[in-house]
Scaffold this motif. Structure first.
Motif, PDB file in Angstrom:
ATOM      1  N   ILE A   1     -28.479  93.264  -0.702  1.00 20.85           N
ATOM      2  CA  ILE A   1     -28.847  92.516   0.459  1.00 20.85           C
ATOM      3  C   ILE A   1     -29.329  93.639   1.440  1.00 20.85           C
ATOM      4  N   ASP A   2     -30.279  93.580   2.082  1.00 16.42           N
ATOM      5  CA  ASP A   2     -30.931  94.322   3.122  1.00 16.42           C
ATOM      6  C   ASP A   2     -30.177  94.259   4.394  1.00 16.42           C
ATOM      7  N   ASN A   3     -29.216  95.151   4.759  1.00 13.78           N
ATOM      8  CA  ASN A   3     -28.283  94.778   5.848  1.00 13.78           C
ATOM      9  C   ASN A   3     -29.340  95.031   7.242  1.00 13.78           C
ATOM     10  N   ALA A   4     -30.401  95.677   7.215  1.00 15.87           N
ATOM     11  CA  ALA A   4     -31.270  95.736   8.463  1.00 15.87           C
ATOM     12  C   ALA A   4     -32.069  94.681   8.794  1.00 15.87           C
ATOM     13  N   VAL A   5     -31.825  93.374   7.834  1.00 17.00           N
ATOM     14  CA  VAL A   5     -32.434  92.230   8.050  1.00 17.00           C
ATOM     15  C   VAL A   5     -31.482  91.109   8.305  1.00 17.00           C
ATOM     16  N   GLY A   6     -31.320  90.607   9.421  1.00 19.05           N
ATOM     17  CA  GLY A   6     -30.292  89.456   9.433  1.00 19.05           C
ATOM     18  C   GLY A   6     -30.600  88.164   8.809  1.00 19.05           C
ATOM     19  N   PRO A   7     -29.702  87.561   8.526  1.00 16.98           N
ATOM     20  CA  PRO A   7     -30.261  86.159   7.731  1.00 16.98           C
ATOM     21  C   PRO A   7     -30.455  85.128   8.712  1.00 16.98           C
ATOM     22  N   VAL A   8     -30.942  84.216   8.290  1.00 17.53           N
ATOM     23  CA  VAL A   8     -31.331  82.866   8.921  1.00 17.53           C
ATOM     24  C   VAL A   8     -31.139  81.625   8.530  1.00 17.53           C
ATOM     25  N   MET A   9     -30.987  80.573   8.999  1.00 15.79           N
ATOM     26  CA  MET A   9     -30.859  79.415   8.455  1.00 15.79           C
ATOM     27  C   MET A   9     -31.882  78.486   8.834  1.00 15.79           C
ATOM     28  N   VAL A  10     -32.372  77.964   7.779  1.00 12.31           N
ATOM     29  CA  VAL A  10     -33.552  76.877   7.804  1.00 12.31           C
ATOM     30  C   VAL A  10     -33.074  75.394   7.673  1.00 12.31           C
ATOM     31  N   ALA A  11     -33.420  74.443   8.462  1.00 15.07           N
ATOM     32  CA  ALA A  11     -32.787  73.166   8.636  1.00 15.07           C
ATOM     33  C   ALA A  11     -33.891  72.311   7.522  1.00 15.07           C
ATOM     34  N   ALA A  12     -33.321  71.204   7.220  1.00 15.71           N
ATOM     35  CA  ALA A  12     -34.596  70.296   6.659  1.00 15.71           C
ATOM     36  C   ALA A  12     -35.803  69.958   7.045  1.00 15.71           C
ATOM     37  N   ASP A  13     -35.642  69.895   8.798  1.00 15.14           N
ATOM     38  CA  ASP A  13     -36.661  69.752   9.344  1.00 15.14           C
ATOM     39  C   ASP A  13     -37.736  71.014   9.685  1.00 15.14           C
ATOM     40  N   GLY A  14     -37.312  72.309   9.080  1.00 17.99           N
ATOM     41  CA  GLY A  14     -37.792  73.473   9.073  1.00 17.99           C
ATOM     42  C   GLY A  14     -37.572  74.228  10.227  1.00 17.99           C
ATOM     43  N   THR A  15     -36.654  73.767  11.061  1.00 15.73           N
ATOM     44  CA  THR A  15     -36.185  74.450  12.099  1.00 15.73           C
ATOM     45  C   THR A  15     -35.425  75.858  11.635  1.00 15.73           C
ATOM     46  N   VAL A  16     -35.739  77.089  12.399  1.00 14.99           N
ATOM     47  CA  VAL A  16     -35.007  78.384  11.861  1.00 14.99           C
ATOM     48  C   VAL A  16     -34.222  78.909  12.830  1.00 14.99           C
ATOM     49  N   THR A  17     -33.054  79.151  12.611  1.00 17.08           N
ATOM     50  CA  THR A  17     -32.061  79.817  13.636  1.00 17.08           C
ATOM     51  C   THR A  17     -31.628  80.914  13.072  1.00 17.08           C
ATOM     52  N   GLU A  18     -31.276  81.855  14.014  1.00 17.23           N
ATOM     53  CA  GLU A  18     -30.661  83.194  13.514  1.00 17.23           C
ATOM     54  C   GLU A  18     -28.907  83.081  13.015  1.00 17.23           C
ATOM     55  N   GLY A  19     -28.571  83.618  11.900  1.00 13.24           N
ATOM     56  CA  GLY A  19     -27.201  83.579  11.351  1.00 13.24           C
ATOM     57  C   GLY A  19     -26.963  82.849  10.267  1.00 13.24           C
ATOM     58  N   THR A  20     -25.917  82.889   9.883  1.00 15.46           N
ATOM     59  CA  THR A  20     -25.458  82.214   8.922  1.00 15.46           C
ATOM     60  C   THR A  20     -24.378  81.104   8.871  1.00 15.46           C
ATOM     61  N   TYR A  21     -24.126  80.352   7.945  1.00 16.86           N
ATOM     62  CA  TYR A  21     -23.148  79.224   8.264  1.00 16.86           C
ATOM     63  C   TYR A  21     -21.749  79.823   8.978  1.00 16.86           C
ATOM     64  N   PRO A  22     -21.355  79.040  10.148  1.00 17.64           N
ATOM     65  CA  PRO A  22     -20.424  79.419  10.870  1.00 17.64           C
ATOM     66  C   PRO A  22     -19.050  79.528  10.027  1.00 17.64           C
ATOM     67  N   GLN A  23     -18.799  79.067   9.086  1.00 23.65           N
ATOM     68  CA  GLN A  23     -17.734  78.904   8.279  1.00 23.65           C
ATOM     69  C   GLN A  23     -17.402  80.044   7.237  1.00 23.65           C
TER      70      GLN A  23
END
Length: 108
Positions: free
Chosen positions: A46-68
């Protein structure tokens, strides 16, 4: 044949900076061995220089990963082998190369 994910989180790899070139060479050699043995499906880190994003079923993209969950930021290999025991042998090979324990999970 069964497929297994062999992985480790980045913080598990505690290597002195001067040893990193040898660790990288050893990891590359282990990957070549798996490819030559015909069991390698895919390997990468995994490239640590690029942060993960979450993509919702409607296509909404948010920064980060699952909170849990904590972020997955290490390396991984997928192998297709005859048995769990064989997957564990490959995990041991990658653990030696990467200088850290490896987690093994079967992929269905």
């Amino acid at each position: 044949m069964s497929t297994y994910l062999i992985s480790f989180p980045g913080p598990a790899m505690r290597v002195d900076p001067e040893d990193l070139p040898q660790v990288s060479a050893d990891a590359d050699a282990a990957t070549r061995e798996a490819r030559d043995a015909g069991v390698l499906v895919f390997a990468g880190g995994i490239d640590n220089a690029v942060g993960p994003v979450m993509v919702a079923a409607d296509g909404t993209v948010t920064e980060g990963t699952y909170p849990q969950t904590r972020e997955f930021d290490g390396g991984f290999t997928v192998v297709d082998v005859e048995s769990r025991e064989e997957a564990l042998r490959w995990a041991a090979r990658f653990a030696r190369a990467c200088r850290c324990p490896q987690e093994v999970r079967e992929i269905r």
